[in-house]
Design a protein around this motif. Structure first.
Motif, PDB file in Angstrom:
ATOM      1  N   THR A 273      32.735  41.692  42.565  1.00  0.00           N
ATOM      2  CA  THR A 273      33.691  42.309  41.631  1.00  0.00           C
ATOM      3  C   THR A 273      34.327  43.574  42.199  1.00  0.00           C
ATOM      4  O   THR A 273      34.854  44.387  41.456  1.00  0.00           O
ATOM      5  CB  THR A 273      33.033  42.640  40.266  1.00  0.00           C
ATOM      6  N   VAL A 278      37.349  44.740  39.772  1.00  0.00           N
ATOM      7  CA  VAL A 278      37.894  43.447  39.348  1.00  0.00           C
ATOM      8  C   VAL A 278      36.736  42.603  38.826  1.00  0.00           C
ATOM      9  O   VAL A 278      36.026  41.964  39.600  1.00  0.00           O
ATOM     10  CB  VAL A 278      38.596  42.713  40.516  1.00  0.00           C
ATOM     11  N   MET A 281      37.749  37.640  39.062  1.00  0.00           N
ATOM     12  CA  MET A 281      38.580  37.467  40.246  1.00  0.00           C
ATOM     13  C   MET A 281      38.961  35.998  40.408  1.00  0.00           C
ATOM     14  O   MET A 281      38.231  35.200  40.987  1.00  0.00           O
ATOM     15  CB  MET A 281      37.832  37.968  41.486  1.00  0.00           C
ATOM     16  N   GLU A 293      36.299  33.454  42.358  1.00  0.00           N
ATOM     17  CA  GLU A 293      35.198  34.259  42.878  1.00  0.00           C
ATOM     18  C   GLU A 293      34.276  34.623  41.720  1.00  0.00           C
ATOM     19  O   GLU A 293      34.745  35.006  40.642  1.00  0.00           O
ATOM     20  CB  GLU A 293      35.734  35.525  43.551  1.00  0.00           C
ATOM     21  N   PRO A 433      43.251  40.702  41.469  1.00  0.00           N
ATOM     22  CA  PRO A 433      42.610  39.461  41.922  1.00  0.00           C
ATOM     23  C   PRO A 433      43.489  38.651  42.872  1.00  0.00           C
ATOM     24  O   PRO A 433      42.988  38.062  43.835  1.00  0.00           O
ATOM     25  CB  PRO A 433      42.362  38.705  40.611  1.00  0.00           C
TER      26      PRO A 433
END
Length: 674
Positions: A273, A278, A281, A293, A433
Motif C-alpha cells: 500500500t 494507496v 491499488m 495489487e 494507483p
C-alpha cells in the motif's frame, strides 16, 4: 549572455518537466469508457462451451482467495504467525475456497537488527508447520510463489539458503513460474504464476525489482501454449511483483499477459500500500487486463476474495477477522469491467442478482437495495450463494448503485455498496494507483537519479562558467539588492571559483553515475561489484533499477554538502577580505559547524547501515557510502583552512565591503573587530 544562461536553464527544466508529463499522460491516456451492443470487443470464449445465461444456479461459479506479503518472522510481531494460523484454520473453513494464491514474501528473511537480510530456516519451518497443522492441502489448493524476501541471499536453486524448494507447497515441483489448471462443472480454470525473482538473489536493498530473463520468458511462453492447447476458459495470472516492478530482457511482462485472450487479471503484492498512501491499488492496463495489487498481511492483515461467475471476475479486499464477508458478482462493479475480456451484455441479459456471503455463524439476512428504492430479501440457493430476481432493463442507461446488507446469528452486520452499469458508463481509477501500476519503476528511479544529478551539478557549474566570463570581462556581474538571495549567490559563486573544492564536488557525483559503488559479498560467499546500472555477481549480471533510487539518497546528501561547504567557504572568504579578519563568537562557531556535524552523522549512519547489509569488505571498498564520509570531512577541512591566495579570484568580483557585509549574514552572528 545572462539571457542565454537563463534560457539554457529554463530549457533544461522544461525538458525534464516534459518528460515527466509525457510519462504521466501516457498512463492517463487510457480509454475509461466503452460501448456495448456490438461495438465493444467482446471476449472470445473457448470453443469448449458457450457461457450460459446468468440465472440462480451455482454452475459456472468459482471463488478463491489471495494472501500476500505474509513476512513470517521469528524476531518481531508474533501475531503475524498467530493470525496467519487463524486464517488457515478458521477463514479457510468458513470460505472454503477452491484455490488460495500466496503471492510471495512468505517469510521476512531479515536479521535481528532489521537491516541485514538472509534466509532463516526457522521462519520457513513456521510457514510449513502452520499449513500442515491446519490441514490446508485437504481444504484447498494452495498455490504459493516466491517474493523478493524469499530470494534474499540465494545464489541459485541448489543453494542451502533456498528454503522455498523444501518448505513451500509448490516449491519442490515448481521452483519458478508454473501453471495449475482446475476443471469444475465443465469449466476449465487456469492459474499461471509468474516468478520474476532475481537470479541470483542479492541481499537487500538491491533486491527490490524483479527480472524476467530470456530463459524465464521462454518458459512462460510454453505455459501460455499449454493454456491455449487446453482451451482453457478463464486464466488468472498471479505473481509477487507488480508489472511496473518487473524488468524484461525481451518481451515485456504486459505483452506476455496480453497474449491470452482469456487472461482476465493479474494479481500481485509487493508494494504494501506504499506505506499507507494507496490503500487500494488497482488499474485496468492498456493491454486489456486488470492488475490488482493486494495490501500486505504483514502490517495490514489483508486477504482478497475473488470469484469468476459466468465469465465475470469480481473481488473484494478483506481485513482479517472482519465478518461477514460479502461479494457481489452480478451486477459487476462498474470500475472493474474488462471490455476486451468480458461480455458485459451477460449482465444486461441476466435474470438474478448474485451475492456471495460468508460468516463465522449462520447468515440470517441478506437484502438488496438498488438506487435507494427499498430493500428486498435475497434467497439462499447453495453454499454462500444468495440470489434475487431482477429486471435489468430498468437500469439500461447510466450509472446505478446497488447496496447489500448482510447479518448473521451473532448480529454481526456488513453493508457494502458498489456502482454498476449496463450501457458502458464507467468510473476512472485513481491517479496514484495508475501511476504505481502502469508506470515503470526502473525508468522512474533512473530518471529521478539523473534529474537530481543535474540539479546538483547545474547551479555550481553555471556559477563557475559565469565567474570566468566576469573575470575575462565578457560579462558584468549580476546586480542585485542586498538580502538573503544575494548572500547565497555570493556563497555559491565563491565556492565555484575555488578549484580544490569545485572539482571534487563536480567529479564525485559524475563518478556515482557510472561507478563502481562497492565491492563485497553481495550474495552468500560470492563477491560482487555494484554499479548504478547493474550488479555483477557469480558470473551473472543483474540490471540496475533500485540502485538508482539508492543513489538518489546519496545525491541528496551531496546537495546538503554543497550548501554547507558554500557557507563555510564564504566564512573563510570574508575572513581574508575583511582585514584583519573576522572573529566569531562561540554561538557563531556552533551555527557554522553544526550543519556539517549533522551531515557527517547522517553519512556515517548510512555507511553503517551499508556495512550491516553487505559486510566489512563492501564497507571498506565502498565509494558510494564509506568514501563519501571521508571526502566530506576532507572538503570541510579545506573550506575552513583556505589560504588567501585561493580566494583572490573571487575577491576580484566580490571585493567591496558592502557586498560582503555582515548584515547579509545575520544567521552566523559574525562581528568585525578592527
Amino acid at each position: 549572455m545572462r539571457t542565454t544562461k537563463s534560457a539554457i536553464f529554463v530549457i533544461t527544466l522544461m525538458l525534464i518537466f516534459s518528460i515527466l508529463i509525457a510519462n504521466v499522460t501516457n498512463i492517463l491516456n487510457h480509454e475509461d469508457s466503452y460501448i456495448v451492443g456490438g461495438k465493444t470487443k467482446e471476449k472470445h470464449f473457448s470453443s469448449r462451451r458457450a457461457i450460459p445465461q446468468i440465472t440462480d444456479t451455482v454452475d459456472n461459479l468459482i471463488w478463491f482467495l489471495q494472501i500476500s506479503d505474509i513476512h513470517i518472522s521469528i524476531f518481531r510481531e508474533n501475531s503475524r504467525i498467530t493470525e496467519f494460523r487463524e486464517f488457515c484454520h478458521l477463514t479457510l473453513d468458513v470460505i472454503k475456497p477452491t484455490v488460495v494464491l500466496a503471492t510471495g514474501d512468505l517469510t521476512d528473511a531479515k536479521t535481528p537488527d532489521n537491516i541485514g537480510s538472509q534466509q532463516n530456516k526457522g521462519e520457513w519451518e513456521f510457514y510449513k508447520d502452520v499449513l500442515k497443522e491446519a490441514n490446508v492441502l485437504n481444504k484447498t489448493i494452495w498455490l504459493d510463489i516466491r517474493g523478493n524476501h524469499d530470494n534474499f541471499n540465494v545464489i541459485n536453486f541448489e543453494s542451502p539458503q533456498n528454503f522455498f524448494t523444501n518448505y513451500s507447497i509448490q516449491g519442490k515441483e515448481h521452483p519458478r513460474s508454473y501453471l495449475y489448471q482446475i476443471e469444475k462443472n465443465g469449466v476449465l480454470y487456469s492459474f499461471l504464476g509468474v516468478d520474476a525473482c532475481l537470479k541470483p538473489g542479492p541481499r537487500r536493498p538491491f533486491n527490490f525489482v524483479g527480472l524476467l530473463d530470456n530463459q524465464e520468458i521462454d518458459e512462460i511462453k510454453l505455459l501460455i501454449e499449454k493454456v491455449e492447447e487446453s482451451k482453457s476458459d478463464h486464466t488468472v495470472w498471479f505473481g509477487h511483483f507488480p508489472t511496473s516492478c518487473i524488468i524484461s530482457q525481451s518481451d515485456g511482462i504486459r505483452s506476455l499477459l496480453r497474449t491470452l485472450d482469456q487472461g482476465m487479471v493479474y494479481v500481485c503484492g509487493h508494494l504494501h500500500t506504499l506505506g499507507g498512501l494507496v490503500s487500494n491499488m488497482y488499474t485496468l492496463q492498456k493491454d486489456g487486463f486488470l492488475e490488482l495489487e493486494l495490501g500486505d498481511w504483514k502490517d495490514n492483515r489483508r486477504y482478497r476474495l475473488m470469484a469468476i461467475d459466468h465469465g465475470l471476475i469480481s473481488f473484494t479486499d478483506v481485513g482479517h477477522r472482519e465478518w461477514p464477508v460479502v461479494l457481489i458478482t452480478n451486477p459487476k462493479h462498474a470500475l472493474f469491467v474488462i471490455p476486451e475480456k468480458e461480455n458485459i451484455e451477460s449482465i444486461a441479459n441476466s435474470t438474478h442478482i448474485r451475492i456471495l456471503a460468508f460468516s463465522m455463524s449462520k447468515i440470517t439476512k441478506v437484502q438488496v437495495n438498488i438506487d435507494e428504492t427499498g430493500w428486498h430479501a435475497c434467497i439462499h440457493k447453495n453454499g454462500p450463494l444468495y440470489v434475487l430476481e431482477w429486471d435489468p432493463s430498468i437500469y439500461r442507461r447510466g450509472l446505478h448503485h446497488i447496496k447489500v446488507f448482510v447479518k448473521d446469528e451473532l448480529n454481526r452486520e456488513k453493508t457494502i455498496s458498489q456502482p454498476f452499469s449496463l450501457d458502458g458508463t464507467r468510473l476512472s481509477f485513481e491517479l496514484l494507483p495508475r501511476i504505481a501500476l502502469m508506470g515503470n519503476v526502473s525508468i522512474i528511479f533512473k530518471g529521478v537519479f539523473y534529474v537530481f544529478l543535474v540539479l546538483l551539478l547545474l547551479p555550481i557549474i553555471s556559477y563557475r562558467f559565469t565567474h570566468k566570463l566576469v573575470i575575462q570581462g565578457k560579462m558584468r556581474k549580476p546586480v542585485m539588492r542586498k538580502g538573503l538571495l544575494k548572500s547565497w549567490i555570493r556563497k555559491m559563486w565563491v565556492l565555484s571559483s575555488i578549484d580544490r573544492l569545485f572539482w571534487p564536488i563536480v567529479l564525485y557525483p559524475i563518478y556515482l553515475s557510472f561507478g563502481p559503488w562497492s565491492v563485497g559479498y553481495i550474495i552468500e560467499d560470492h563477491i560482487g561489484i555494484v554499479f548504478p546500472w547493474g550488479t555483477f555477481v557469480n558470473g551473472s549480471f543483474l540490471p540496475g533499477s533500485f540502485t538508482y533510487a539508492y543513489g538518489t539518497l546519496q545525491l541528496l546528501a551531496l546537495q546538503l554538502q554543497v550548501l554547507i561547504l558554500a557557507n563555510g567557504v564564504d566564512y573563510r572568504f570574508r575572513y581574508h577580505v575583511s582585514k584583519p579578519g573576522l572573529k566569531k563568537s562561540f554561538w557563531a562557531h556552533i551555527s557554522l559547524n553544526l550543519p556539517f556535524a549533522m551531515l557527517m552523522i547522517l553519512q556515517i549512519i548510512m555507511a553503517y547501515l551499508f556495512w550491516l547489509a553487505y559486510g566489512t569488505m563492501a564497507f571498506v571498498l565502498g565509494p558510494l557510502r564509506t568514501w563519501s564520509v571521508i571526502l566530506t570531512g576532507v572538503l570541510w577541512h579545506i573550506a575552513l583552512t583556505l589560504p588567501e591566495k585561493c580566494t583572490r579570484e573571487a575577491a576580484m568580483v566580490w571585493n567591496t565591503k558592502s557586498e560582503i557585509s555582515i548584515q547579509t549574514d545575520d544567521n552566523v552572528n559574525d562581528s568585525n573587530v578592527n
